[in-house]
Design a protein around this motif. Structure first.
Motif, short mmCIF file in Angstrom:
data_model
loop_
_atom_site.label_atom_id
_atom_site.label_comp_id
_atom_site.label_asym_id
_atom_site.label_seq_id
_atom_site.Cartn_x
_atom_site.Cartn_y
_atom_site.Cartn_z
N ASP A 58 24.85 43.26 57.26
CA ASP A 58 25.42 41.94 57.31
C ASP A 58 26.28 41.69 56.36
OD1 ASP A 58 23.75 41.71 59.34
OD2 ASP A 58 21.87 40.91 58.15
N ASP A 59 27.12 40.78 56.57
CA ASP A 59 28.31 40.29 55.69
C ASP A 59 28.92 41.60 55.04
OD1 ASP A 59 27.62 37.55 56.08
OD2 ASP A 59 25.76 37.82 54.58
N PHE A 60 29.23 42.55 56.02
CA PHE A 60 29.83 43.60 55.23
C PHE A 60 31.47 43.29 55.38
CE2 PHE A 60 32.04 47.55 55.80
CZ PHE A 60 31.63 48.30 54.71
N LYS A 61 32.02 43.83 54.41
CA LYS A 61 33.69 43.62 54.40
C LYS A 61 34.24 44.94 53.96
CE LYS A 61 37.10 40.93 52.04
NZ LYS A 61 37.53 40.07 51.05
N ASN A 62 35.18 45.39 54.77
CA ASN A 62 36.02 46.67 54.42
C ASN A 62 36.91 46.43 53.52
OD1 ASN A 62 35.02 49.00 55.69
ND2 ASN A 62 35.42 48.05 57.88
N ASP A 225 30.17 35.65 46.59
CA ASP A 225 29.07 36.46 46.38
C ASP A 225 29.57 37.41 45.04
OD1 ASP A 225 27.65 35.14 48.10
OD2 ASP A 225 27.71 36.41 49.81
N THR A 226 30.85 37.71 45.14
CA THR A 226 31.33 38.69 44.47
C THR A 226 31.61 38.10 42.89
OG1 THR A 226 33.54 38.42 45.28
CG2 THR A 226 32.51 40.16 46.27
N ASP A 227 31.50 36.88 42.85
CA ASP A 227 31.92 36.20 41.54
C ASP A 227 30.84 36.52 40.42
OD1 ASP A 227 34.36 35.22 42.36
OD2 ASP A 227 33.68 33.35 43.05
#
Length: 692
Positions: A58-62, A225-227
């Motif tokens: 889920d919420d995967f980003k290449n 989410d990456t912050d």
């Protein structure tokens, strides 16, 4: 997994240093190769996901991450691709030049979609050793139950492979840079190189600096989410949004969907202009552009922009960027880009290009020639279409693009053939004509011509005389012969090189209801020679190369004989006065009585002299150059010429002869310094005579 120690499987002990030192001409290319490998890994996983062999979380980003660490002198390349098992590392890394991409394509060749696999040779990974003393790989395969793998090599032929600690599917490659290449872990250098090679790769590429202390403040709702949150900042007053101080976000460096990859119908004018400004850093708006979009017989896309081209004062080389599956290859590769298109700016992406193993040169000349020919054809078709359907717009562009088209005609015969009917010539009235339109013969109003010229006149008395009458040919044979003669006769297009210098000739042409075109650029002379060679029966002649019959008054046969006799006398008189034996003097009766003298130089002689000047050694003078082969024509209808005829031995005749000769020369080209000094002194002398 047990620790394993072994030797890289290679065919020669010398192949590794060759790969490291000489496979790639530019050391910064390793960025392109490692990021390309990451893109391929992501593409493969996408294919597997589409075929139901893998499910993304889920919420995967290449994406691909590049992390610089100047303190530790390392570079990391992290992708979210399919990763590798220990067996695959053994097969694709330890066996040099075995391509995982090739193996994958072969396995899934009947199930592939439009995504492009970039690498095929299996050598790109080893470009890392051009800049690194050691390289580590940490990878985890997408396969269920796969164990992570750690691999490392210090640049020799030995490696170490153990079970790793990576817990996410994908691959992380760490380069421990050597002392000579530390610039590559500098954030600014990394950004420069990645933007050069990877600006349009198909997956997002992020650049960051490890342990960076740079921070930024954002609204809480903007948090990703990456912050990494460093501090929460309380609102200054009630109602203000909560703010967070976060570590500097990784910087996105590429555009995954470049404009050339879109359908032309989906692109707006502003998008084309913005892309031009972004890629070429040129804020002068291009004239127009051509969007190439082809799937068969080979895949080729691109955009070619037509900037304003000034071949007289600016560098004439543009920039055509060549891509292979959105990976930058090089600028201006002459095998793919026809030479004349180098004047343009643009991008061309051809996944079918037969590149060598380092993706820096081309193979298969025949295929590349077909691509080059196609590009030429599309450009010619676009220009021809503009001329046919948007003639007014085409005319607006013409002065700016004509050097490009003329250069293209000189360099490419096929382009010349396609463009011949769509080349424009601006005439002396500022109107544009195609070559066929320039060759159209307009009917002459004979009644108006007779009124302008008057009846035939006697050369001595000026009285009207009877002219010979041609009887009608009743059987029509003469008409057929005339038609056949007209068919064989050369069609002449007159041209002007300097509208100011040749203004008198232009006025004579206008009065005679004749036309001429403006050809004043350096490229025009070789260009018209090319057109003459490609179009039989067409001849270009400078406006001052000859005095045509349309400019001469009608005269009787008897008067013509008398003119010829007087020409002989004036020839001797003028040659003595001007001291020029290589000038021919003749007498004609011109319609315009205000013209006293004119100089003409045959087109053949002028072109020969221009060629001799071109090949003359610097500093070597060429005596008589420019005056050899001149014809001085005197107007028997002009009062000054009539004065000379009547006072051949008069006191001022020699001065008038010199003045008439210089006046004629000035109409064609500037006088040489010494001649100009004499001309000014003589003019003062003549005015003094008038003042007495």
């Amino acid at each position: 997994m047990e620790q394993k120690h072994g030797n890289l499987s290679i065919n020669s002990d010398n192949i590794f240093p060759i790969i490291k030192k000489w496979l790639y001409s530019d050391h910064d290319i390793f960025y392109r190769e490692l990021i390309s490998n990451g893109c391929d890994a992501i593409t493969k996983l996408k294919k597997l996901e589409m075929m139901g062999e893998y499910t993304y979380p889920d919420d995967f980003k290449n994406q691909i991450q590049v992390i610089c660490n100047p303190e530790e002198k390392t570079l990391k390349f992290i992708d979210t691709g399919l990763g590798m098992t220990a067996d695959e590392v053994e097969e694709y890394i330890n066996q040099i030049a075995f391509s995982g991409a090739t193996d994958f394509i072969e396995k899934y060749k009947d199930k592939t979609n439009d995504d492009q696999i970039i690498g095929h040779f299996g050598l790109g990974f080893y470009s890392a050793f051009m800049v690194a003393d050691a390289v580590h790989i940490d990878t985890l395969s997408f396969k269920e139950g796969a164990a992570p793998v750690h691999w490392e090599c210090d640049g020799g032929t030995e490696f170490d492979m153990t079970e790793g600690s990576r817990d996410e599917v994908g691959t992380e490659i760490t380069l421990y840079l050597n002392e000579d290449c530390l610039e590559f872990c500098n954030e600014y250098k990394a950004r420069e190189v990645i933007k050069k090679y990877c600006s349009f790769m198909p997956y997002e590429i992020y650049l960051s600096v490890a342990n960076s202390t740079a921070t930024q403040t954002i609204k809480a709702e903007e948090k990703l989410d990456t912050d990494t949150v460093i501090e929460t900042i309380a609102p200054e007053k009630e109602g203000d949004p909560e703010k967070l101080k976060i570590a500097k976000r990784p910087e996105l460096l590429n555009d995954t969907t470049p404009l050339w990859a879109k359908n032309p119908s989906e692109c707006t004018k502003e998008e084309y202009l913005e892309f031009y400004r972004k890629v070429f850093q040129d804020y002068k708006e291009p004239l127009f552009w051509i969007h190439l979009n082809m799937d068969y017989p080979f895949n080729l896309k691109g955009i070619l922009y037509f900037p304003k081209i000034n071949m007289e004062y600016e560098s004439i080389e543009g920039t055509i960027k060549l891509y292979n599956s959105q990976v930058f290859i090089a600028d201006n590769i002459k095998e793919v880009i026809p030479e004349f298109l180098m004047l343009l700016k643009g991008v061309i992406d051809c996944p079918d290009l037969p590149l060598n193993v380092s993706r820096s040169a081309l193979q298969n000349d025949g295929f590349v020639k077909k691509i080059s020919d196609y590009i030429t054809k599309k450009v010619a078709d676009k220009l021809a279409g503009l001329c046919k359907t948007e003639k007014e717009e085409y005319q607006k562009y013409w002065d700016d693009i004509s050097p490009f088209i003329k250069f293209g005609c000189l360099k490419d015969d096929k382009f010349c053939e396609k463009m011949t009917d769509y080349i424009l010539f601006k005439n002396i009235d500022g109107e544009y004509r195609t070559l066929p339109e320039c060759l159209e013969v307009k009917p002459i109003d004979t009644a108006e011509e007779d009124q302008d010229a008057g009846a035939a006149t006697d050369v001595e008395t000026g009285e009207a005389v009877e002219t010979e009458v041609v009887t009608e040919d009743t059987d029509g044979d003469a008409d057929e012969e005339d038609a056949e003669a007209d068919e064989k006769k050369e069609k002449v297009i007159y041209y002007v090189t300097d509208e100011v210098q040749q203004s008198q000739y232009i006025n004579m042409f206008r009065k005679a209801k004749m036309d001429a075109v403006i050809l004043k650029d350096n490229i025009d002379q070789p260009f018209i020679t090319q057109l003459e060679s490609k179009n039989e029966g067409i001849r270009f002649m400078r406006i001052d190369a000859d005095i045509t019959d349309d400019m001469k008054a009608k005269t009787s046969k008897k008067a013509a004989e008398e003119l010829a006799a007087q020409s002989e006398e004036l020839n001797k008189l003028f040659k003595k006065a001007i001291k020029k034996d290589n000038v021919t003097v003749k007498l004609e009766r011109l319609k315009n009585k205000d013209i006293s003298s004119m100089v003409t130089l045959s087109e053949e002689t002028r072109r020969m002299q221009d060629m001799m000047k071109m090949y003359a050694m610097p500093g070597m003078g060429m005596p008589g150059m420019g005056k050899e082969g001149l014809t001085l024509t005197l107007n028997a209808n002009n009062k000054l010429v009539q004065y000379i005829l009547e006072h051949k031995d008069g006191e001022n005749v020699s001065t008038i002869c010199e003045q008439l000769y210089d006046l004629a020369l000035i109409q064609q080209a500037p006088l040489e310094p010494e001649a100009m000094t004499k001309f000014v002194a003589r003019s003062n002398k003549i005015m003094m005579l008038l003042a007495k």
